[in-house]
Design a protein around this motif. Structure first.
Motif, PDB file in Angstrom:
ATOM      1  N   ALA A 182       0.838  -1.202   0.000  1.00  0.00           N
ATOM      2  CA  ALA A 182       0.000   0.000   0.000  1.00  0.00           C
ATOM      3  C   ALA A 182       0.873   1.252   0.000  1.00  0.00           C
ATOM      4  CB  ALA A 182      -0.929   0.002   1.215  1.00  0.00           C
ATOM      5  N   GLY A 183       1.962   1.226   0.762  1.00  0.00           N
ATOM      6  CA  GLY A 183       2.859   2.368   0.807  1.00  0.00           C
ATOM      7  C   GLY A 183       3.555   2.616  -0.521  1.00  0.00           C
ATOM      8  N   ILE A 184       3.903   1.546  -1.218  1.00  0.00           N
ATOM      9  CA  ILE A 184       4.528   1.678  -2.532  1.00  0.00           C
ATOM     10  C   ILE A 184       3.546   2.312  -3.518  1.00  0.00           C
ATOM     11  CG2 ILE A 184       5.332   0.352  -4.527  1.00  0.00           C
ATOM     12  CD1 ILE A 184       6.518  -1.650  -2.420  1.00  0.00           C
ATOM     13  N   ILE A 185       2.310   1.829  -3.511  1.00  0.00           N
ATOM     14  CA  ILE A 185       1.286   2.393  -4.405  1.00  0.00           C
ATOM     15  C   ILE A 185       1.068   3.868  -4.093  1.00  0.00           C
ATOM     16  CG2 ILE A 185      -1.178   2.326  -4.986  1.00  0.00           C
ATOM     17  CD1 ILE A 185      -1.014  -0.742  -4.567  1.00  0.00           C
ATOM     18  N   ASP A 186       0.869   4.177  -2.816  1.00  0.00           N
ATOM     19  CA  ASP A 186       0.607   5.569  -2.433  1.00  0.00           C
ATOM     20  C   ASP A 186       1.799   6.467  -2.743  1.00  0.00           C
ATOM     21  OD1 ASP A 186      -1.837   4.762  -1.575  1.00  0.00           O
ATOM     22  OD2 ASP A 186      -1.458   5.052   0.568  1.00  0.00           O
ATOM     23  N   ALA A 234       3.980  10.828  -5.858  1.00  0.00           N
ATOM     24  CA  ALA A 234       5.079  11.365  -6.669  1.00  0.00           C
ATOM     25  C   ALA A 234       4.565  11.806  -8.035  1.00  0.00           C
ATOM     26  CB  ALA A 234       6.168  10.308  -6.827  1.00  0.00           C
ATOM     27  N   ALA A 235       3.697  10.988  -8.627  1.00  0.00           N
ATOM     28  CA  ALA A 235       3.138  11.347  -9.934  1.00  0.00           C
ATOM     29  C   ALA A 235       2.335  12.639  -9.866  1.00  0.00           C
ATOM     30  CB  ALA A 235       2.257  10.211 -10.444  1.00  0.00           C
ATOM     31  N   ALA A 236       1.580  12.809  -8.781  1.00  0.00           N
ATOM     32  CA  ALA A 236       0.698  13.971  -8.658  1.00  0.00           C
ATOM     33  C   ALA A 236       1.425  15.246  -8.259  1.00  0.00           C
ATOM     34  CB  ALA A 236      -0.401  13.679  -7.641  1.00  0.00           C
ATOM     35  N   THR A 237       2.516  15.128  -7.520  1.00  0.00           N
ATOM     36  CA  THR A 237       3.160  16.330  -6.964  1.00  0.00           C
ATOM     37  C   THR A 237       4.458  16.714  -7.662  1.00  0.00           C
ATOM     38  OG1 THR A 237       4.312  14.992  -5.295  1.00  0.00           O
ATOM     39  CG2 THR A 237       2.159  15.894  -4.684  1.00  0.00           C
ATOM     40  N   THR A 238       4.966  15.870  -8.546  1.00  0.00           N
ATOM     41  CA  THR A 238       6.208  16.207  -9.252  1.00  0.00           C
ATOM     42  C   THR A 238       6.029  16.018 -10.754  1.00  0.00           C
ATOM     43  OG1 THR A 238       7.081  13.959  -8.956  1.00  0.00           O
ATOM     44  CG2 THR A 238       7.646  15.585  -7.261  1.00  0.00           C
ATOM     45  N   LEU A 239       4.936  16.542 -11.286  1.00  0.00           N
ATOM     46  CA  LEU A 239       4.625  16.318 -12.696  1.00  0.00           C
ATOM     47  C   LEU A 239       5.701  16.800 -13.670  1.00  0.00           C
ATOM     48  CD1 LEU A 239       0.781  16.766 -13.218  1.00  0.00           C
ATOM     49  CD2 LEU A 239       2.173  14.754 -13.632  1.00  0.00           C
ATOM     50  N   PRO A 240       6.331  17.962 -13.455  1.00  0.00           N
ATOM     51  CA  PRO A 240       7.350  18.389 -14.435  1.00  0.00           C
ATOM     52  C   PRO A 240       8.474  17.368 -14.620  1.00  0.00           C
ATOM     53  CG  PRO A 240       6.706  20.245 -13.079  1.00  0.00           C
ATOM     54  CD  PRO A 240       6.051  19.028 -12.480  1.00  0.00           C
ATOM     55  N   ILE A 241       9.015  16.846 -13.530  1.00  0.00           N
ATOM     56  CA  ILE A 241      10.093  15.861 -13.661  1.00  0.00           C
ATOM     57  C   ILE A 241       9.556  14.536 -14.182  1.00  0.00           C
ATOM     58  CG2 ILE A 241       9.950  15.023 -11.280  1.00  0.00           C
ATOM     59  CD1 ILE A 241      13.129  15.457 -13.396  1.00  0.00           C
ATOM     60  N   GLN A 242       8.300  14.211 -13.843  1.00  0.00           N
ATOM     61  CA  GLN A 242       7.697  12.992 -14.384  1.00  0.00           C
ATOM     62  C   GLN A 242       7.552  13.106 -15.900  1.00  0.00           C
ATOM     63  OE1 GLN A 242       7.023  10.356 -12.491  1.00  0.00           O
ATOM     64  NE2 GLN A 242       7.281  11.266 -10.480  1.00  0.00           N
ATOM     65  N   ARG A 243       7.106  14.280 -16.356  1.00  0.00           N
ATOM     66  CA  ARG A 243       6.956  14.487 -17.806  1.00  0.00           C
ATOM     67  C   ARG A 243       8.298  14.392 -18.513  1.00  0.00           C
ATOM     68  NH1 ARG A 243       2.941  18.810 -16.449  1.00  0.00           N
ATOM     69  NH2 ARG A 243       0.905  18.038 -17.083  1.00  0.00           N
ATOM     70  N   LEU A 244       9.339  14.976 -17.894  1.00  0.00           N
ATOM     71  CA  LEU A 244      10.666  14.904 -18.497  1.00  0.00           C
ATOM     72  C   LEU A 244      11.109  13.454 -18.610  1.00  0.00           C
ATOM     73  CD1 LEU A 244      13.331  16.112 -19.500  1.00  0.00           C
ATOM     74  CD2 LEU A 244      14.044  16.315 -17.108  1.00  0.00           C
ATOM     75  N   ALA A 245      10.943  12.695 -17.548  1.00  0.00           N
ATOM     76  CA  ALA A 245      11.346  11.289 -17.573  1.00  0.00           C
ATOM     77  C   ALA A 245      10.578  10.517 -18.640  1.00  0.00           C
ATOM     78  CB  ALA A 245      11.121  10.665 -16.201  1.00  0.00           C
ATOM     79  N   ILE A 246       9.261  10.750 -18.714  1.00  0.00           N
ATOM     80  CA  ILE A 246       8.440  10.058 -19.702  1.00  0.00           C
ATOM     81  C   ILE A 246       8.898  10.398 -21.113  1.00  0.00           C
ATOM     82  CG2 ILE A 246       6.119   9.931 -20.708  1.00  0.00           C
ATOM     83  CD1 ILE A 246       5.108  10.403 -17.767  1.00  0.00           C
ATOM     84  N   LEU A 299      -1.894  10.683 -15.941  1.00  0.00           N
ATOM     85  CA  LEU A 299      -2.015  11.843 -15.065  1.00  0.00           C
ATOM     86  C   LEU A 299      -1.303  13.042 -15.662  1.00  0.00           C
ATOM     87  CD1 LEU A 299      -3.039  12.903 -12.334  1.00  0.00           C
ATOM     88  CD2 LEU A 299      -0.889  12.126 -11.322  1.00  0.00           C
ATOM     89  N   ALA A 300      -0.163  12.811 -16.317  1.00  0.00           N
ATOM     90  CA  ALA A 300       0.571  13.913 -16.951  1.00  0.00           C
ATOM     91  C   ALA A 300      -0.231  14.524 -18.094  1.00  0.00           C
ATOM     92  CB  ALA A 300       1.918  13.408 -17.460  1.00  0.00           C
ATOM     93  N   ILE A 301      -1.005  13.692 -18.783  1.00  0.00           N
ATOM     94  CA  ILE A 301      -1.802  14.175 -19.921  1.00  0.00           C
ATOM     95  C   ILE A 301      -3.120  14.778 -19.461  1.00  0.00           C
ATOM     96  CG2 ILE A 301      -3.005  13.473 -22.034  1.00  0.00           C
ATOM     97  CD1 ILE A 301      -0.927  11.167 -22.228  1.00  0.00           C
ATOM     98  N   PRO A 318      -3.735  13.595  -0.232  1.00  0.00           N
ATOM     99  CA  PRO A 318      -3.935  15.054  -0.225  1.00  0.00           C
ATOM    100  C   PRO A 318      -3.580  15.710  -1.558  1.00  0.00           C
ATOM    101  CG  PRO A 318      -1.866  14.525   0.833  1.00  0.00           C
ATOM    102  CD  PRO A 318      -2.495  13.196   0.485  1.00  0.00           C
ATOM    103  N   VAL A 319      -4.214  15.238  -2.621  1.00  0.00           N
ATOM    104  CA  VAL A 319      -3.956  15.784  -3.958  1.00  0.00           C
ATOM    105  C   VAL A 319      -5.269  15.899  -4.719  1.00  0.00           C
ATOM    106  CG1 VAL A 319      -1.590  14.919  -4.121  1.00  0.00           C
ATOM    107  CG2 VAL A 319      -3.495  13.471  -4.862  1.00  0.00           C
TER     108      VAL A 319
END
Length: 211
Positions: free
Chosen positions: A88-92, A97-109, A169-171, A199-200
């Motif tokens: 559960a902790g891994i999923i959360d 991370a996906a919801a709160t760090t979208l710019p770096i997630q988009r760069l990685a993607i 989520l990025a899209i 909390p997102v």
């Protein structure tokens, strides 16, 4: 009075962080390939020479940002508890991370998926291979403790699922029902339902549409 070595080091660190923040902002706005060192220089409000002092190429900037992103993934190693609590902790952790760090997630993607930049991602990933293996093994240990027949496949499937959620989520940032997806993931792994929402932003929508 001349500045002390400590003060000079702090100033250098602040300059370096400002450049990295500007690079991430510029990559997010223009995309990696379209962004230029001049764009990053202007966004950081520093001289081109200063950027070149810290980062000789645009790839080095992207590599440093990706390096930090991969280090963030390693935070999964610190999750404690029963196998169910750890899963559960891994999923959360991944969803947050996906919801709160979208710019770096988009760069990685982007770097992962674009043929012209995939090698940049591959080089950074290879440099972090040992640490990433620890993360993979930690997830596999969770599935092994839960009785999975093939923990390696379960780890790959979970990561693929969570990375797919990150892409969507990025899209569809404004229309993605993150909490509903989280609940479904919990149910899919026979985990107790979450007791509190993340909390997102998580709109209650029935269709994904870009805005």
């Amino acid at each position: 009075m001349p500045r002390s070595a400590t003060v000079n080091q702090e100033l250098r660190e602040r300059s370096r962080e400002r450049i990295l923040a500007a690079a991430l902002e510029t990559f997010a706005a223009k995309g990696y390939e379209a962004a230029s060192i001049s764009d990053i220089t202007a966004a950081a409000g520093v001289s081109r020479g200063l950027v070149s002092y810290y980062f000789a190429t645009k790839e080095q900037l992207a590599a440093e940002l990706l390096d930090r992103w991969l280090d963030g993934i390693s935070g999964l190693l610190s999750i404690q508890g029963t196998p169910d609590e750890r899963l559960a902790g891994i999923i959360d952790g991944a969803l947050m991370a996906a919801a709160t760090t979208l710019p770096i997630q988009r760069l990685a993607i982007t770097l992962m998926m674009q043929p012209t930049t995939h090698d940049v991602f591959a080089r950074v990933e290879q440099a972090k291979s040992a640490r990433l293996s620890l993360v993979e093994d930690a997830i596999r240990d969770v599935f092994a403790a839960r009785g999975a027949a093939d923990p390696a496949v379960e780890e790959m499937l979970l990561r693929a699922t969570l990375e797919g959620v990150t892409v969507k989520l990025a899209i569809y940032r404004e229309t993605f029902p993150l909490e509903a997806i989280r609940t479904r993931l919990y149910a899919g792994y026979d985990l107790p339902a979450p007791t509190a929402p993340l909390p997102v932003l998580s709109p209650a929508v029935s269709r994904l549409r870009a805005k």
